[in-house]
Scaffold this motif. Structure first.
Motif, mmCIF file in Angstrom:
data_model
loop_
_atom_site.group_PDB
_atom_site.id
_atom_site.type_symbol
_atom_site.label_atom_id
_atom_site.label_comp_id
_atom_site.label_asym_id
_atom_site.label_seq_id
_atom_site.Cartn_x
_atom_site.Cartn_y
_atom_site.Cartn_z
ATOM 1 N N ALA A 98 -73.514 80.788 -20.139
ATOM 2 C CA ALA A 98 -74.864 80.986 -20.648
ATOM 3 C C ALA A 98 -75.648 81.935 -19.748
ATOM 4 O O ALA A 98 -76.382 82.806 -20.234
ATOM 5 C CB ALA A 98 -75.590 79.650 -20.769
ATOM 6 N N ILE A 99 -75.494 81.790 -18.449
ATOM 7 C CA ILE A 99 -76.184 82.666 -17.500
ATOM 8 C C ILE A 99 -75.708 84.104 -17.678
ATOM 9 O O ILE A 99 -76.505 85.041 -17.748
ATOM 10 C CB ILE A 99 -75.973 82.189 -16.051
ATOM 11 C CG1 ILE A 99 -76.698 80.863 -15.827
ATOM 12 C CG2 ILE A 99 -76.454 83.244 -15.051
ATOM 13 C CD1 ILE A 99 -76.332 80.161 -14.534
ATOM 14 N N LYS A 100 -74.399 84.280 -17.785
ATOM 15 C CA LYS A 100 -73.831 85.619 -17.939
ATOM 16 C C LYS A 100 -74.291 86.255 -19.250
ATOM 17 O O LYS A 100 -74.668 87.422 -19.283
ATOM 18 C CB LYS A 100 -72.310 85.533 -17.887
ATOM 19 C CG LYS A 100 -71.641 86.868 -17.767
ATOM 20 C CD LYS A 100 -70.161 86.708 -17.513
ATOM 21 C CE LYS A 100 -69.503 88.065 -17.393
ATOM 22 N NZ LYS A 100 -68.066 87.957 -17.228
ATOM 23 N N ALA A 101 -74.287 85.482 -20.335
ATOM 24 C CA ALA A 101 -74.712 85.999 -21.635
ATOM 25 C C ALA A 101 -76.197 86.366 -21.626
ATOM 26 O O ALA A 101 -76.586 87.423 -22.117
ATOM 27 C CB ALA A 101 -74.412 84.985 -22.731
ATOM 28 N N ALA A 102 -77.016 85.479 -21.065
ATOM 29 C CA ALA A 102 -78.457 85.738 -21.014
ATOM 30 C C ALA A 102 -78.761 86.950 -20.150
ATOM 31 O O ALA A 102 -79.588 87.792 -20.511
ATOM 32 C CB ALA A 102 -79.207 84.507 -20.493
ATOM 33 N N ILE A 151 -83.814 84.789 -17.082
ATOM 34 C CA ILE A 151 -82.533 84.258 -17.548
ATOM 35 C C ILE A 151 -82.673 82.770 -17.863
ATOM 36 O O ILE A 151 -82.279 82.307 -18.925
ATOM 37 C CB ILE A 151 -81.426 84.500 -16.495
ATOM 38 C CG1 ILE A 151 -81.097 85.989 -16.432
ATOM 39 C CG2 ILE A 151 -80.183 83.670 -16.790
ATOM 40 C CD1 ILE A 151 -80.288 86.396 -15.208
ATOM 41 N N LEU A 152 -83.239 82.007 -16.927
ATOM 42 C CA LEU A 152 -83.421 80.570 -17.146
ATOM 43 C C LEU A 152 -84.335 80.296 -18.334
ATOM 44 O O LEU A 152 -84.079 79.389 -19.128
ATOM 45 C CB LEU A 152 -83.970 79.907 -15.884
ATOM 46 C CG LEU A 152 -83.017 79.873 -14.688
ATOM 47 C CD1 LEU A 152 -83.692 79.199 -13.501
ATOM 48 C CD2 LEU A 152 -81.717 79.170 -15.032
ATOM 49 N N GLU A 153 -85.382 81.079 -18.478
ATOM 50 C CA GLU A 153 -86.307 80.923 -19.604
ATOM 51 C C GLU A 153 -85.580 81.165 -20.932
ATOM 52 O O GLU A 153 -85.770 80.425 -21.893
ATOM 53 C CB GLU A 153 -87.452 81.923 -19.437
ATOM 54 C CG GLU A 153 -88.509 81.857 -20.496
ATOM 55 C CD GLU A 153 -89.580 82.912 -20.238
ATOM 56 O OE1 GLU A 153 -89.819 83.723 -21.150
ATOM 57 O OE2 GLU A 153 -90.149 82.916 -19.134
ATOM 58 N N LYS A 166 -85.091 78.384 -23.764
ATOM 59 C CA LYS A 166 -85.689 78.667 -25.063
ATOM 60 C C LYS A 166 -84.672 78.527 -26.189
ATOM 61 O O LYS A 166 -85.012 78.123 -27.287
ATOM 62 C CB LYS A 166 -86.277 80.078 -25.060
ATOM 63 C CG LYS A 166 -87.025 80.418 -26.335
ATOM 64 C CD LYS A 166 -87.895 81.653 -26.248
ATOM 65 C CE LYS A 166 -87.167 82.900 -25.908
ATOM 66 N NZ LYS A 166 -87.987 84.108 -26.029
ATOM 67 N N ASN A 167 -83.411 78.819 -25.900
ATOM 68 C CA ASN A 167 -82.360 78.725 -26.901
ATOM 69 C C ASN A 167 -81.653 77.374 -26.888
ATOM 70 O O ASN A 167 -80.658 77.187 -27.590
ATOM 71 C CB ASN A 167 -81.352 79.860 -26.719
ATOM 72 C CG ASN A 167 -81.953 81.192 -27.099
ATOM 73 O OD1 ASN A 167 -82.299 81.407 -28.250
ATOM 74 N ND2 ASN A 167 -82.104 82.083 -26.125
ATOM 75 N N GLY A 168 -82.156 76.439 -26.076
ATOM 76 C CA GLY A 168 -81.614 75.084 -26.051
ATOM 77 C C GLY A 168 -80.193 75.000 -25.528
ATOM 78 O O GLY A 168 -79.431 74.136 -25.936
ATOM 79 N N LEU A 169 -79.833 75.889 -24.607
ATOM 80 C CA LEU A 169 -78.480 75.908 -24.057
ATOM 81 C C LEU A 169 -78.406 75.157 -22.740
ATOM 82 O O LEU A 169 -79.407 74.993 -22.043
ATOM 83 C CB LEU A 169 -78.038 77.362 -23.826
ATOM 84 C CG LEU A 169 -78.074 78.282 -25.041
ATOM 85 C CD1 LEU A 169 -77.814 79.714 -24.609
ATOM 86 C CD2 LEU A 169 -77.045 77.838 -26.065
ATOM 87 N N GLU A 170 -77.207 74.725 -22.400
ATOM 88 C CA GLU A 170 -76.978 74.146 -21.082
ATOM 89 C C GLU A 170 -76.890 75.297 -20.083
ATOM 90 O O GLU A 170 -76.466 76.395 -20.429
ATOM 91 C CB GLU A 170 -75.661 73.370 -21.051
ATOM 92 C CG GLU A 170 -75.688 72.079 -21.817
ATOM 93 C CD GLU A 170 -74.399 71.310 -21.621
ATOM 94 O OE1 GLU A 170 -73.961 71.148 -20.467
ATOM 95 O OE2 GLU A 170 -73.822 70.898 -22.630
ATOM 96 N N ILE A 171 -77.276 75.026 -18.862
ATOM 97 C CA ILE A 171 -77.203 76.052 -17.832
ATOM 98 C C ILE A 171 -75.777 76.078 -17.287
ATOM 99 O O ILE A 171 -75.428 75.349 -16.367
ATOM 100 C CB ILE A 171 -78.245 75.808 -16.716
ATOM 101 C CG1 ILE A 171 -79.640 75.840 -17.316
ATOM 102 C CG2 ILE A 171 -78.115 76.853 -15.617
ATOM 103 C CD1 ILE A 171 -80.745 75.518 -16.342
ATOM 104 N N THR A 172 -74.962 76.905 -17.922
ATOM 105 C CA THR A 172 -73.570 77.088 -17.518
ATOM 106 C C THR A 172 -73.378 78.529 -17.094
ATOM 107 O O THR A 172 -74.233 79.393 -17.367
ATOM 108 C CB THR A 172 -72.609 76.785 -18.678
ATOM 109 O OG1 THR A 172 -72.855 77.733 -19.732
ATOM 110 C CG2 THR A 172 -72.788 75.365 -19.202
#
Length: 81
Positions: free
Chosen positions: A65-69, A50-52, A56-62
């Motif tokens: 973003a975690i839920k989508a990944a 998930i973090l990777e 890789k997509n240049g997103l903030e860790i929110t």
């Protein structure tokens, strides 16, 4: 505040009220969506993927973003991709 965010995201059932200008929430249950979310991120391997994906997509860790990944990785896992 965190409980309110979890309630708003549909991950927990909670009763919230404004107490002296400060929102207070009491959680009562984890929802089905909350159970699924925890299952998606439970293993260290999944969490690292998930973090990777987020990085890789240049997103903030929110949370979003975690839920989508996590959802994308889970969907890819079950589709054989």
């Amino acid at each position: 505040m965190r409980r309110r965010m979890l309630k708003d995201a549909g991950l927990i059932e909670a009763v919230c009220r404004d107490g002296f200008g400060r929102m207070e929430c009491v959680a009562s249950n984890l929802t089905w969506a909350g159970q699924e979310f925890l299952e998606e991120i439970r293993s260290e391997h999944s969490w690292n993927r998930i973090l990777e994906t987020i990085k890789k997509n240049g997103l903030e860790i929110t949370f979003g973003a975690i839920k989508a990944a996590a959802g994308a990785i889970l969907a890819k896992t079950f589709s054989g991709g």
